[in-house]
Scaffold this active site. Structure first.
Site, PDB file in Angstrom:
ATOM      1  N   HIS A  57      -1.372   9.868 -16.147  1.00 53.71           N
ATOM      2  CA  HIS A  57      -2.075   8.963 -16.734  1.00 53.71           C
ATOM      3  C   HIS A  57      -3.980   8.228 -16.079  1.00 53.71           C
ATOM      4  O   HIS A  57      -4.631   8.555 -17.097  1.00 53.71           O
ATOM      5  CB  HIS A  57      -0.748   7.840 -17.069  1.00 53.71           C
ATOM      6  CG  HIS A  57      -2.262   6.375 -17.003  1.00 53.71           C
ATOM      7  ND1 HIS A  57      -3.076   5.693 -16.246  1.00 53.71           N
ATOM      8  CD2 HIS A  57      -2.466   5.530 -18.296  1.00 53.71           C
ATOM      9  CE1 HIS A  57      -3.579   4.699 -16.764  1.00 53.71           C
ATOM     10  NE2 HIS A  57      -3.422   4.420 -18.163  1.00 53.71           N
ATOM     11  N   ASN A  58      -3.233   8.318 -14.420  1.00 53.79           N
ATOM     12  CA  ASN A  58      -4.591   8.256 -14.256  1.00 53.79           C
ATOM     13  C   ASN A  58      -5.133   9.238 -14.280  1.00 53.79           C
ATOM     14  O   ASN A  58      -6.768   9.076 -13.740  1.00 53.79           O
ATOM     15  CB  ASN A  58      -4.136   7.801 -12.481  1.00 53.79           C
ATOM     16  CG  ASN A  58      -3.929   6.346 -12.710  1.00 53.79           C
ATOM     17  OD1 ASN A  58      -3.056   5.648 -13.186  1.00 53.79           O
ATOM     18  ND2 ASN A  58      -3.752   5.859 -11.410  1.00 53.79           N
ATOM     19  N   LYS A  90       0.523  -1.512   0.250  1.00 57.51           N
ATOM     20  CA  LYS A  90      -0.190   0.242   0.223  1.00 57.51           C
ATOM     21  C   LYS A  90       1.239   1.198  -0.307  1.00 57.51           C
ATOM     22  O   LYS A  90       1.888   1.512   0.970  1.00 57.51           O
ATOM     23  CB  LYS A  90      -0.707   0.189   1.022  1.00 57.51           C
ATOM     24  CG  LYS A  90      -1.730   1.442   1.181  1.00 57.51           C
ATOM     25  CD  LYS A  90      -2.760   0.901   2.680  1.00 57.51           C
ATOM     26  CE  LYS A  90      -3.374   2.295   2.390  1.00 57.51           C
ATOM     27  NZ  LYS A  90      -4.631   1.907   3.815  1.00 57.51           N
ATOM     28  N   SER A 142       0.175  -0.319 -14.786  1.00 54.39           N
ATOM     29  CA  SER A 142      -1.249   0.132 -15.326  1.00 54.39           C
ATOM     30  C   SER A 142      -1.488  -0.822 -15.705  1.00 54.39           C
ATOM     31  O   SER A 142      -1.287  -1.591 -17.259  1.00 54.39           O
ATOM     32  CB  SER A 142      -1.341   1.886 -15.952  1.00 54.39           C
ATOM     33  OG  SER A 142      -3.151   1.617 -16.511  1.00 54.39           O
ATOM     34  N   GLU A 173      -7.449   9.163 -17.276  1.00 55.53           N
ATOM     35  CA  GLU A 173      -8.041   8.001 -17.393  1.00 55.53           C
ATOM     36  C   GLU A 173      -9.685   8.458 -16.521  1.00 55.53           C
ATOM     37  O   GLU A 173     -10.614   8.140 -16.265  1.00 55.53           O
ATOM     38  CB  GLU A 173      -7.208   6.487 -16.311  1.00 55.53           C
ATOM     39  CG  GLU A 173      -8.367   5.659 -15.578  1.00 55.53           C
ATOM     40  CD  GLU A 173      -7.651   4.748 -15.711  1.00 55.53           C
ATOM     41  OE1 GLU A 173      -8.436   4.660 -14.320  1.00 55.53           O
ATOM     42  OE2 GLU A 173      -6.860   4.951 -15.393  1.00 55.53           O
TER      43      GLU A 173
END
Length: 483
Positions: free
Chosen positions: A187-188, A76, A129, A191
């Site tokens: 990138h996220n 995590k 990813s 997204e």
């Protein structure tokens, strides 16, 4: 004798999948998990009979590894990464490599790179990813950190990464310090924007046009054969067409409250920190926040009234308008994301290969699409391109899409259907193309109440002026600074 090529700490879904992926490409993998029973269950289950060695301690795992040792952390994000770095370091030697493959904040990866290097070891912070399927069959991998580590991790990473049609691995060295995790963060964020735009189109089709799930599925299926061909359009088609054992549409049973893990929020905060108008992605984040207020929205629906969402025009024409509006808005999302990458790279003196980054996302990752090839071509034409909207191809697409784009946003407003990301995209486009905005009035207001001063159109940039608007303020002005 050490026999493992790489070690993995953390056997949740991604850790297990990456271990199996590496093993399938000829690598021997040592694995460890804080809960030892998971190690034993994995080696006796999915990993049985494979070149995967279970370790019951960090020391045992490190002792299994060939030099230079490579230890991949799949734990995590946050404090757990720092804890394991400190646990691993005593069992490593100079030149050994610690890799963080989680969704860490890029500033943490910069700090960790410096810390691990100060201890004589090397650090790689890498974005991964593609989810469980990508990790198992081929993800997009975005590594950064200690450049000396690349030659040692490159064979493994590029072997397990997704491949484009010509066999190019969707993995290349991004840059120093936290560059890898920064690119993954953006990138996220993109997204988030892509997903929200698709959801807004679905909302308009469902409540505005009154299309059935099968009709919507057919639309997305057709779109997936053209400019919008992408993983997210593909899975949207599949979701709309999916029925459970009883023949019920699962999409209709899902509560409309969206979760998030923070990377979209980090992207928006980074944009605010460097003064980049990342409006579409910001709205995508806030749309998820608004969706989470389910109980409040239910109560509000009993009190707050709006128009009835009943579309009376030609549905086929509006479906084509939606396609063009979605494509134009998607371009704005990437334009904003790339502008943010450029700004942060300049601040940290990172030499990012913007066209190359698009190639990293061509396969394996969530935003993979044929559209990304166009971004590569844009930066091939102009490596110094400051905004994708200025590229001739993208400029023509958004210009040609304007009538449809505006009709969609206007229709959504008239029907009372929220399209925060799509309308933010159009507002950004209109703002970016405007030679004169209304900020002159804003500066006058700031100077009026706070003596914050302003620049003049008839004077050189950088010269500041103050007006005594009321006749009571005198000549004293506030000091100038930019947040």
């Amino acid at each position: 004798m050490p026999e493992a090529d790489i070690g993995i700490i953390g056997l949740a879904v991604m850790g297990e999948s990456l271990a199996l992926n590496m093993e399938s490409h000829g690598y021997t993998v040592a694995v460890f998990n804080r809960t030892i029973s998971k190690v034993d269950a994995f080696t006796a289950g999915r990993a049985k009979g494979k070149r995967i060695i279970g370790a019951h301690s960090v020391q045992e795992l490190c002792a299994c590894l060939k030099r230079p040792r490579k230890v991949l952390l799949m734990v995590k994000a946050g404090q757990a990464v720092d804890v394991y770095i400190d646990r691993i370091l005593p069992f490593l030697e100079d030149g050994d490599i610690i890799i963080d493959g989680g969704n860490s904040h890029y500033s943490d990866s910069t700090r960790r790179t410096r810390y691990v290097e100060s201890e004589g070891r090397l650090f790689v912070g890498t974005g991964v990813s593609g989810g469980e399927e990508g990790a198992l069959k081929g993800p997009s991998i975005m590594p950064g950190g200690s450049s000396a580590a690349w030659e040692h991790v490159q064979p493994v990473f590029q072997a397990i990464a997704a491949k484009t049609k010509d066999g190019t691995p969707c993995c290349e060295w991004v840059g120093p310090e936290g560059a890898g995790h920064f690119v993954k963060m953006v990138h996220n964020g993109i997204e988030y924007g892509d997903m929200q735009l698709i959801c807004e189109v679905y909302h308009l089709m469902r409540d505005g046009l009154g299309l059935s799930l099968d009709e919507m599925r057919d639309v997305f299926d057709e779109w997936n054969r053209g400019q919008l061909d992408s993983y997210l359009i593909e899975i949207t088609r599949d979701i709309l067409g999916y029925r459970d054992e009883a023949g019920e549409a699962v999409i209709n049973c899902i509560l409309d409250t969206a979760g998030q893990k923070g990377t979209g929020k980090w992207t928006a905060i980074a944009a605010l920190d460097v003064g980049q108008p990342l409006t579409l992605i910001g709205e995508a984040v806030f749309a998820r926040c608004l969706s989470a207020l389910k109980d409040e929205r239910l109560a509000a629906s009993e009190t707050l009234r709006g128009p009835s969402p009943a579309f009376e025009g030609d549905k086929q024409i509006m479906i084509e308008d939606l396609r063009q509006a979605l494509y134009a808005s998607k371009i704005v999302s990437y334009a904003q994301g790339y502008a943010l990458m450029r700004a942060i790279a300049q601040e940290h003196v990172w030499n990012l290969n913007y066209g190359g980054l698009a190639l990293l996302w061509r396969g394996g990752c969530i935003i993979r699409s044929v559209f990304l090839a166009r971004i590569k071509e844009a930066f091939d034409r102009d490596p110094e391109l400051v905004n994708l909207l200025l590229d001739p191809f993208f400029a023509k697409v958004v210009t040609d899409a304007q009538p449809a784009w505006r009709r969609v946003v206007a229709t959504a407003v008239s029907l009372g259907i929220p399209v925060p990301a799509m309308s933010a995209a159009l507002a950004y486009f209109d703002g970016y193309r405007s030679p004169r905005l209304s900020a002159n009035l804003l500066q006058a207001q700031r100077d009026y109440f706070g003596a914050h001063m302003y620049e003049r159109i008839d004077k050189p940039r950088g010269e500041l002026f103050h007006t005594n608007w009321t006749g009571r303020g005198g000549r004293t002005a506030s000091s100038s600074y930019v947040v």
